[in-house]
Design an enzyme around this catalytic site. Structure first.
Site, PDB file in Angstrom:
ATOM      1  N   MET A 104       0.824  -1.260  -0.018  1.00 28.85           N
ATOM      2  CA  MET A 104      -0.020  -0.042  -0.063  1.00 28.85           C
ATOM      3  C   MET A 104       0.998   1.295  -0.033  1.00 28.85           C
ATOM      4  O   MET A 104       0.260   2.268   0.240  1.00 28.85           O
ATOM      5  CB  MET A 104      -1.064  -0.081   1.158  1.00 28.85           C
ATOM      6  CG  MET A 104      -2.011  -1.052   1.141  1.00 28.85           C
ATOM      7  SD  MET A 104      -3.136  -1.423  -0.475  1.00 28.85           S
ATOM      8  CE  MET A 104      -3.480  -2.861  -0.453  1.00 28.85           C
ATOM      9  N   CYS A 105       2.087   1.235  -0.033  1.00 31.41           N
ATOM     10  CA  CYS A 105       2.844   2.360  -0.249  1.00 31.41           C
ATOM     11  C   CYS A 105       2.787   2.981  -1.738  1.00 31.41           C
ATOM     12  O   CYS A 105       2.934   2.287  -2.766  1.00 31.41           O
ATOM     13  CB  CYS A 105       4.459   2.007   0.219  1.00 31.41           C
ATOM     14  SG  CYS A 105       4.839   1.993   1.807  1.00 31.41           S
ATOM     15  N   HIS A 106       2.857   4.457  -1.690  1.00 28.17           N
ATOM     16  CA  HIS A 106       3.018   5.050  -2.853  1.00 28.17           C
ATOM     17  C   HIS A 106       4.331   5.073  -3.169  1.00 28.17           C
ATOM     18  O   HIS A 106       5.222   5.249  -2.458  1.00 28.17           O
ATOM     19  CB  HIS A 106       2.501   6.518  -2.588  1.00 28.17           C
ATOM     20  CG  HIS A 106       0.818   6.568  -2.278  1.00 28.17           C
ATOM     21  ND1 HIS A 106       0.579   6.349  -0.942  1.00 28.17           N
ATOM     22  CD2 HIS A 106      -0.119   6.608  -3.018  1.00 28.17           C
ATOM     23  CE1 HIS A 106      -0.880   6.417  -1.076  1.00 28.17           C
ATOM     24  NE2 HIS A 106      -1.123   6.725  -2.180  1.00 28.17           N
ATOM     25  N   MET A 154       8.245   4.546   5.716  1.00 32.04           N
ATOM     26  CA  MET A 154       8.547   3.317   5.386  1.00 32.04           C
ATOM     27  C   MET A 154       9.624   3.083   4.463  1.00 32.04           C
ATOM     28  O   MET A 154      10.476   2.011   4.634  1.00 32.04           O
ATOM     29  CB  MET A 154       7.224   2.835   4.514  1.00 32.04           C
ATOM     30  CG  MET A 154       6.072   2.527   5.274  1.00 32.04           C
ATOM     31  SD  MET A 154       5.936   1.646   6.893  1.00 32.04           S
ATOM     32  CE  MET A 154       6.407   0.106   6.078  1.00 32.04           C
ATOM     33  N   GLU A 155      10.046   4.171   3.810  1.00 33.89           N
ATOM     34  CA  GLU A 155      11.408   4.123   2.976  1.00 33.89           C
ATOM     35  C   GLU A 155      12.481   4.186   4.021  1.00 33.89           C
ATOM     36  O   GLU A 155      13.441   3.357   3.845  1.00 33.89           O
ATOM     37  CB  GLU A 155      11.400   5.367   2.086  1.00 33.89           C
ATOM     38  CG  GLU A 155      10.573   5.116   0.866  1.00 33.89           C
ATOM     39  CD  GLU A 155       9.035   5.474   1.232  1.00 33.89           C
ATOM     40  OE1 GLU A 155       8.157   5.274   0.262  1.00 33.89           O
ATOM     41  OE2 GLU A 155       8.773   5.863   2.455  1.00 33.89           O
ATOM     42  N   ASP A 180      23.965 -10.995   4.764  1.00 37.06           N
ATOM     43  CA  ASP A 180      24.251 -11.730   3.691  1.00 37.06           C
ATOM     44  C   ASP A 180      25.747 -11.920   3.208  1.00 37.06           C
ATOM     45  O   ASP A 180      26.280 -12.974   2.943  1.00 37.06           O
ATOM     46  CB  ASP A 180      23.503 -11.226   2.467  1.00 37.06           C
ATOM     47  CG  ASP A 180      23.814 -11.975   1.079  1.00 37.06           C
ATOM     48  OD1 ASP A 180      23.840 -13.222   1.123  1.00 37.06           O
ATOM     49  OD2 ASP A 180      24.159 -11.335   0.108  1.00 37.06           O
TER      50      ASP A 180
END
Length: 164
Positions: free
Chosen positions: A75-77, A115-116, A130
């Site tokens: 749902m992120c733009h 969110m970013e 990793d």
């Protein structure tokens, strides 16, 4: 209680319409961490990890993740970011080696960049894992959380060091 903005009238998920929201400068900073062994700490700092410069690769991975957040979070733009920075700080206490990661993101737009920043911090920690997992698969990725955010209708947020 406020209206649930991510659901349509049928109760199904939707991406919120932000077309009427005012564009403002928006920033966010999130942090994460990864605990690793003394051997890994020493190899990272000496630049002798077989996969290359761990922090440089992790930094680029974090920036790339910030730019691709809308591909990861449904749902992120998609946002046009104006700046992204990843910084590192070592914390060594009682034989525990922990890499502190801070991800700061900036834009001018109609929705925030929390969110970013969170995605960037997470991807950075995952990339360190990793690149070092051949030496130790027991590394621990720590808590990831928002530290600050500015701009937008909801104003500023500054995390209380006591842990809200």
């Amino acid at each position: 209680m406020s209206e649930f903005t991510h659901f349509n009238e049928q109760g199904r998920a939707r991406m919120v319409d932000i077309s009427e929201k005012k564009e403002t400068e928006r920033t966010a900073t999130a942090v994460s961490s990864i605990q690793l062994t003394k051997e890994i700490y020493e190899k990272i700092n000496a630049g002798t990890m077989k996969k290359g410069d761990v922090l440089a690769v992790a930094q680029v991975a974090g920036i790339m993740a910030a730019k691709q957040t809308s591909d990861w979070i449904p749902m992120c733009h998609p946002l046009q970011l104006k700046g992204t920075d990843i910084t590192f700080d070592w914390e060594i206490k009682g034989g525990i080696y922990e890499l502190q990661i801070a991800a700061s993101v900036k834009t001018k737009g109609s929705t925030g960049v929390e969110m970013e920043a969170l995605t960037a911090a997470s991807a950075t920690a995952l990339t360190v894992y990793d690149m070092c997992k051949a030496l130790d698969k027991g590394m621990i990725i720590g808590q990831t959380y928002l530290v600050t955010k500015t701009g937008g209708k909801s104003g500023e947020y500054h995390r209380d060091n006591k842990g809200d």
